[in-house]
Design a protein around this motif. Structure first.
Motif, mmCIF file in Angstrom:
data_model
loop_
_atom_site.group_PDB
_atom_site.id
_atom_site.type_symbol
_atom_site.label_atom_id
_atom_site.label_comp_id
_atom_site.label_asym_id
_atom_site.label_seq_id
_atom_site.Cartn_x
_atom_site.Cartn_y
_atom_site.Cartn_z
ATOM 1 N N GLN A 183 0.761 -1.194 -0.026
ATOM 2 C CA GLN A 183 0.108 0.037 -0.085
ATOM 3 C C GLN A 183 0.843 1.245 -0.086
ATOM 4 O OE1 GLN A 183 -3.953 -0.484 2.622
ATOM 5 N NE2 GLN A 183 -2.338 -1.881 3.289
ATOM 6 N N ARG A 184 2.020 1.211 0.753
ATOM 7 C CA ARG A 184 2.759 2.533 0.636
ATOM 8 C C ARG A 184 3.560 2.773 -0.600
ATOM 9 N NH1 ARG A 184 1.355 5.533 4.845
ATOM 10 N NH2 ARG A 184 1.480 4.335 6.782
ATOM 11 N N VAL A 185 3.624 1.511 -1.432
ATOM 12 C CA VAL A 185 4.272 1.701 -2.768
ATOM 13 C C VAL A 185 3.307 2.414 -3.670
ATOM 14 C CG1 VAL A 185 5.054 0.470 -4.807
ATOM 15 C CG2 VAL A 185 5.943 -0.254 -2.651
ATOM 16 N N ILE A 187 0.499 4.631 -2.763
ATOM 17 C CA ILE A 187 0.349 5.758 -2.322
ATOM 18 C C ILE A 187 1.626 6.265 -1.800
ATOM 19 C CG2 ILE A 187 -0.704 7.580 -1.153
ATOM 20 C CD1 ILE A 187 -2.416 6.463 -3.328
ATOM 21 N N ARG A 188 2.724 6.889 -2.555
ATOM 22 C CA ARG A 188 4.181 7.302 -1.977
ATOM 23 C C ARG A 188 3.895 8.471 -1.130
ATOM 24 N NH1 ARG A 188 7.205 6.356 -7.707
ATOM 25 N NH2 ARG A 188 6.867 4.175 -7.847
ATOM 26 N N PRO A 189 4.767 8.657 -0.252
ATOM 27 C CA PRO A 189 4.475 9.900 0.553
ATOM 28 C C PRO A 189 5.254 10.904 -0.317
ATOM 29 C CG PRO A 189 5.645 8.140 1.906
ATOM 30 C CD PRO A 189 5.455 7.688 0.460
ATOM 31 N N ALA A 218 -0.392 11.981 -6.280
ATOM 32 C CA ALA A 218 0.863 11.734 -6.742
ATOM 33 C C ALA A 218 1.311 13.242 -6.996
ATOM 34 C CB ALA A 218 1.048 10.814 -7.714
ATOM 35 N N ARG A 252 2.704 8.518 -13.475
ATOM 36 C CA ARG A 252 4.209 8.404 -12.970
ATOM 37 C C ARG A 252 4.828 8.209 -14.283
ATOM 38 N NH1 ARG A 252 2.775 4.856 -7.668
ATOM 39 N NH2 ARG A 252 2.305 6.591 -6.302
#
Length: 442
Positions: A183-185, A187-189, A218, A252
């Motif tokens: 999930q972190r991949v 929605i990246r910080p 993003a 991206r």
């Protein structure tokens, strides 16, 4: 004793001499330097052996006591239970037998400690049962055997259940760690600073065990500009996460090589349509799925904002004490609903003043309802913001949103918010070894 006698004799001799000569000579004067000379040695030894009682050492000792209590607390609790049962057993008449109560000790310990500690407590419980039944004179009777068998069976059951629970917990933690990484991949910080822009983001998923859902955001840098994407997928669950991943992947891969904002939005629409065509073979409701999206482009100096809106809630511009929605040009349909071809996207451009703050959000924020069914008034919440620290802006909105829905941190729909603030003129964020340092004014 010999030293005391010698000192008394010397004192009498000195008094006798002073009485004959009229002087006040005494042995006390030369003894003072001797005491002074010997006293520092014990003081230095005390300083070396006794640690200073500072606040830091006190915190360390308190942390050590907390760790000790958390590690040995269940075992000490079991010892206290055994002592209490033994005490009552010795006080009661021998006709009253409390040996069967020893089975409750390992059962209670299993809820607090692991299998090893529970096994040790089970052995102690059997020993305490032997002592108590021996006091009651039950050796050689069936009651003594029943007590031991009951303790053994209860201990075996709770130790087995505890072992299985620990194994399941380890597996669950491993699976959850992998899921969180995935999930972190997705929605990246977001970076906290890009050029003269301060960026902050908050995300709240509707599912209690999820970190992300159908909302997405993003950021990408291309040719001296910063491009932002925020969107909301129709629906919830894994299907919404799949659609969000498709849109984020297209953004991206295309945001840095597409010169025009309208061309970028057209590429995103084509990617979403291709994704829906692929999933239509397995999902009969794919034709009803769509994604609302808002695409922004801001130069690195933050002088203006260019945006294209495809069915997404308009952003809010916060300048000093005013809050107003930013109206866009000709509206465009959400991504995935333009099956006739690429429309001519209209780009809206407006200046961005210094220290102005632009709020991007999804409909999960403005559609949150209280127990009476009233929608959350985002603009009214922003109007009451004291405006002290920009980093407190999003937490302030989330606090009001949580209070509005009744204090529940989980919402009925996913909610995402991104703030973009233009820093004062000539202020940028320095980068050093990949880490952010203090603000530097050029």
């Amino acid at each position: 004793m010999l030293g005391i006698v010698v000192r008394r004799v010397r004192k009498r001799r000195s008094e006798h001499r002073s009485g004959r000569t009229g002087t006040t000579h005494s042995d006390e004067a030369p003894r003072e330097p001797a005491r002074a000379g010997h006293s520092p040695r014990p003081a230095r030894m005390t300083q070396r052996t006794t640690p200073p009682r500072t606040a830091r050492s006190a915190r360390i000792r308190a942390a050590g006591h907390a760790v000790t209590a958390s590690r040995y607390g269940p075992f000490l609790f079991a010892i206290a239970m055994l002592a209490a049962i033994l005490g009552f057993g010795f006080m009661l008449p021998t006709s009253e037998h409390l040996g069967s109560l020893m089975a409750t000790v390992p059962a209670a310990t299993a809820a607090l400690a692991g299998a090893r500690v529970t096994t040790a407590v089970a052995g102690l419980s059997c020993g305490a049962c032997v002592v108590l039944d021996g006091h009651d004179g039950l050796f050689g009777t069936s009651t003594f055997v029943v007590h031991l068998v009951a303790i053994a069976l209860v201990s075996l059951c709770v130790i087995t259940f505890r072992t299985l629970r620990e194994r399941s917990t380890r597996e669950l933690l491993g699976v959850r760690a992998v899921a969180e990484a995935v999930q972190r991949v997705l929605i990246r910080p977001l970076p906290p600073y890009i050029g003269s822009l301060r960026i902050r983001a908050e995300y709240r998923a509707s599912h209690p065990q999820a970190l992300v859902g159908g909302d997405l955001y993003a950021v990408a840098c291309a040719d001296g500009t910063v491009r932002f994407l925020i969107g909301d997928v129709k629906g919830k669950g894994l299907a919404a996460v799949d659609d969000a991943a498709a849109l984020l992947g297209a953004f991206r891969s295309s945001a840095r090589r597409t010169p025009s904002l309208a061309e970028l939005m057209a590429l995103l629409d084509e990617a979403v349509l291709a994704h829906f065509e692929e999933v239509a073979a397995t999902d009969p409701d794919a034709a009803e799925r769509f994604i609302t999206a808002l695409l922004l482009e801001i130069p690195a100096d933050g002088s203006c904002v260019r945006m294209i809106n495809c069915g997404h809630p308009p952003p809010l511009l916060v300048e000093r004490d005013t809050v107003r929605p930013v109206a866009t040009g000709r509206p465009a349909p959400p991504l995935g609903l333009n099956s006739s071809g690429t429309p001519g996207y209209v780009t809206t451009e407006l200046p961005l003043a210094e220290e102005a703050l632009l709020l991007l959000y999804t409909d999960g924020v403005i559609e949150a309802r209280d127990p009476k069914g009233t929608f959350f008034d985002l603009e009214a919440r922003i109007a009451t913001w004291p405006g002290r620290e920009p980093d407190e802006f999003l937490p302030y909105i989330l606090a009001g949103l949580t209070a509005h829905v009744g204090g529940n941190t989980r919402l009925d729909d996913d909610a995402a918010m991104v703030t973009v603030q233009r820093l004062p003129h000539g202020t940028v964020r320095r980068q050093h070894d990949g880490r952010n340092e203090a603000l530097a004014t050029l």
